[in-house]
Design an enzyme around this catalytic site. Structure first.
Site, mmCIF file in Angstrom:
data_model
loop_
_atom_site.group_PDB
_atom_site.id
_atom_site.type_symbol
_atom_site.label_atom_id
_atom_site.label_comp_id
_atom_site.label_asym_id
_atom_site.label_seq_id
_atom_site.Cartn_x
_atom_site.Cartn_y
_atom_site.Cartn_z
ATOM 1 N N ARG A 156 79.869 66.793 51.140
ATOM 2 C CA ARG A 156 79.819 67.985 50.314
ATOM 3 C C ARG A 156 81.156 68.077 49.597
ATOM 4 O O ARG A 156 82.198 67.792 50.181
ATOM 5 C CB ARG A 156 79.609 69.225 51.169
ATOM 6 C CG ARG A 156 79.394 70.469 50.312
ATOM 7 C CD ARG A 156 79.182 71.650 51.207
ATOM 8 N NE ARG A 156 78.779 72.814 50.459
ATOM 9 C CZ ARG A 156 77.534 73.249 50.375
ATOM 10 N NH1 ARG A 156 76.559 72.585 50.940
ATOM 11 N NH2 ARG A 156 77.262 74.360 49.714
ATOM 12 N N ARG A 212 76.613 75.723 57.701
ATOM 13 C CA ARG A 212 75.169 75.596 57.858
ATOM 14 C C ARG A 212 74.688 74.167 57.618
ATOM 15 O O ARG A 212 74.014 73.574 58.453
ATOM 16 C CB ARG A 212 74.512 76.529 56.845
ATOM 17 C CG ARG A 212 73.063 76.732 56.932
ATOM 18 C CD ARG A 212 72.637 77.608 55.746
ATOM 19 N NE ARG A 212 73.562 78.731 55.544
ATOM 20 C CZ ARG A 212 73.461 79.882 56.179
ATOM 21 N NH1 ARG A 212 72.473 80.075 57.033
ATOM 22 N NH2 ARG A 212 74.323 80.848 55.958
ATOM 23 N N THR A 213 75.062 73.604 56.487
ATOM 24 C CA THR A 213 74.607 72.259 56.143
ATOM 25 C C THR A 213 75.173 71.222 57.120
ATOM 26 O O THR A 213 74.469 70.332 57.590
ATOM 27 C CB THR A 213 75.033 71.915 54.700
ATOM 28 O OG1 THR A 213 74.515 72.912 53.831
ATOM 29 C CG2 THR A 213 74.526 70.561 54.272
ATOM 30 N N HIS A 263 71.649 69.657 45.621
ATOM 31 C CA HIS A 263 71.675 69.780 47.073
ATOM 32 C C HIS A 263 70.290 69.333 47.523
ATOM 33 O O HIS A 263 69.471 70.143 47.949
ATOM 34 C CB HIS A 263 71.968 71.239 47.446
ATOM 35 C CG HIS A 263 72.276 71.454 48.898
ATOM 36 N ND1 HIS A 263 72.384 70.428 49.810
ATOM 37 C CD2 HIS A 263 72.498 72.592 49.607
ATOM 38 C CE1 HIS A 263 72.651 70.930 51.001
ATOM 39 N NE2 HIS A 263 72.729 72.243 50.902
ATOM 40 N N LYS A 305 96.550 64.762 49.942
ATOM 41 C CA LYS A 305 97.790 64.038 49.650
ATOM 42 C C LYS A 305 97.645 63.239 48.359
ATOM 43 O O LYS A 305 98.471 62.395 48.049
ATOM 44 C CB LYS A 305 98.142 63.105 50.811
ATOM 45 C CG LYS A 305 98.443 63.855 52.102
ATOM 46 C CD LYS A 305 98.629 62.900 53.275
ATOM 47 C CE LYS A 305 98.605 63.629 54.606
ATOM 48 N NZ LYS A 305 98.045 62.791 55.675
#
Ligand SMILES: [Zn+2]
Lengths: 151, 327
Positions: free
Chosen positions: B103, B53-54, B131, B82
């Site tokens: 994110r 969504r974001t 957020h 890694k």
């Protein structure tokens, strides 16, 4: 008063950290002294007014503390006092100064904070002086200062 | 403070004036699309954990302004897996992009990224912490529904319902809303109440906060009902969870007698705290709310990429300047 004896050895030169909460004394001793230092520790010392809770005292000979060590003490015991001793005399005395932020001296108590996982120096801002409460600059969580693990 | 080059990491970094600039610009961009505004600029989307969504909302916002997008949406096949540090990943991506949207599952990751990046960083969610673009879109949605929010002519009564203790979105929205003329009503089950530090923050800004654990009563007593999810893992006792979940479920019948202009918001995805029969009512507004993510993210991108004055007025694009000269 006839019974008054010195509870902790006097030092000729060095630093006395006084008025420590007993729960912090041993931790503070371990952050400020190393094996070669001459250190005297008293804990749960009662004043003449025995109704008051005891306190801790640390005397460290021939050493004046760095800013870094002082800020670690401030984080654990913001109400401590620092006395500088020269030739058995107190030449400077005062409450420890609590900085507005603490950098690189404590771990964040939030296990999911990026500072516990990545290459990053921790930083905390003081949000409340009494009881000393700090906020992690990264995860933005608040912690009572005495709950943090000191580096 | 000018937005050009600024990081958007936490709602705490945005003042009342900043929020007003963002909301006004979002409104302008929604009314007058600017398909070339960010032509030639590249946005990097670094999604160390998935959030479709974001990410899609940011990518759409960037592309509608003429910019382009590079990035990853799953860290399992990146160098982070890694063993590369976040700081090194940012230093590398930074060389390819004009703005980074990220994110990350760990709290504070966006702050750390902003300290090493030379381009602006927008936090698209860092664990349970912040957020901020969700908060801006929530605030934009409310300001569109109730213009009184910005002019302050009458107090807006907002009810937060659900898990107010752990709910990141409600904490951030409370922080943003309390810059404006509002009254807050907190409706939470026992043990999931709004933490006292947020109540104190509201009160320090002169905002009154009331508490009422009865959702049915709250529905009749607010202009905005902001619903959040209850998560089973927050309850030690599954029986208690199912009992409380039933009392925090909103259906069309529960809305009878609500204020005519009541609007229901939800950060989505909903599970079953809002019955689907609510969707048909005039009160449902959560899908419109999600759509508002586009103009708000367009506004933030335009601001931090220096396409506006500090007051949020759009600078003319090269194409418009050319038109002006020939006229
Ligand atoms: Zn932290």
């Amino acid at each position: 008063m006839s019974h008054r004896v010195r509870q902790v050895e006097a030092i000729a030169n060095g630093t006395v950290i006084d008025h420590l909460p007993p729960s912090t004394t041993l931790k503070i001793a371990s952050v400020l002294a190393d094996h070669s230092d001459q250190v005297f520790i008293g804990n749960n010392l009662k004043s003449s007014d025995t109704s008051k809770p005891g306190k801790g005292v640390i005397k460290i000979a021939n050493k004046e503390l760095s800013t870094n060590v002082l800020s670690r003490i401030a984080l654990l015991a913001p109400e401590a006092t620092i006395n500088i001793i020269r030739d058995y005399k107190v030449t400077a005395k005062g409450p420890i100064s609590v900085p507005r932020s603490f950098t690189g001296i404590a771990l964040c108590g939030n296990h999911n904070c990026i500072t516990n996982h990545d290459e990053c120096t921790t930083r905390f801002h003081v949000i409340n002086p009494k009881p000393l409460t700090v906020c992690c600059a990264y995860c933005e969580r608040n912690f009572p200062a005495d709950e943090l693990t000191i580096l | 403070m000018s937005f050009s080059g600024r990081h958007i990491v936490s709602i705490k970094d945005l003042s009342r004036e900043d929020l007003i600039v963002i909301l006004r610009l979002a409104q302008q961009l929604e009314a007058e699309p600017q398909p070339d505004l960010l032509a030639g600029t590249v946005m990097g989307t670094l999604f160390f954990e998935p959030s479709t969504r974001t990410r899609l909302s940011f990518e759409s916002a960037m592309q509608k302004l003429g910019g382009s997008v590079i990035g990853f949406s799953d860290s399992s096949n990146t160098s982070a897996k890694k063993g590369e540090t976040l700081a090194d990943t940012i230093r590398m991506v930074n060389a390819y992009t004009d703005v980074i949207v990220m994110r990350h599952p760990q709290e504070g990751a966006a702050r750390l990224a902003s300290e090493v990046a030379t381009c602006p960083v927008i936090n698209g969610g860092d664990g349970a912490n912040q957020h901020p673009t969700q908060t801006c879109l929530d605030l934009y949605t409310i300001s569109k529904l109730f213009p009184q929010l910005l002019d302050g002519s009458a107090p807006l009564r907002v009810c937060f319902a659900g898990d107010l203790r752990y709910g990141r979105t409600v904490h951030s929205l409370l922080n943003a809303l309390t810059h404006f003329h509002t009254e807050l009503l907190c409706c939470a089950p026992r043990g999931l109440e709004m933490p006292s530090r947020y109540i104190e923050l509201a009160e320090s800004r002169g905002i009154r906060v009331e508490h009422n654990a009865d959702l049915q009563e709250c529905v009749h007593d607010c202009d905005i009902l902001y619903m959040t999810r209850l998560q089973e893992e927050r309850f030690p006792d599954p029986v208690e969870f199912h009992h409380i979940k039933a009392s925090y479920r909103l259906d069309a019948q529960a809305l009878e007698g609500a204020r005519d202009h009541l609007r229901i918001l939800h950060p989505l995805p909903r599970v079953n705290e809002i019955a689907t029969d609510v969707d048909m009512t005039k009160h449902a507004h959560y899908f419109e709310q999600a759509a508002n993510g586009i103009p708000v993210r367009q506004a933030l991108l335009s601001l931090i990429l220096g396409k506006c004055t500090p007051e949020g007025t759009l600078l003319k694009t090269t194409a418009e300047k050319g038109k002006g000269a020939s006229a």
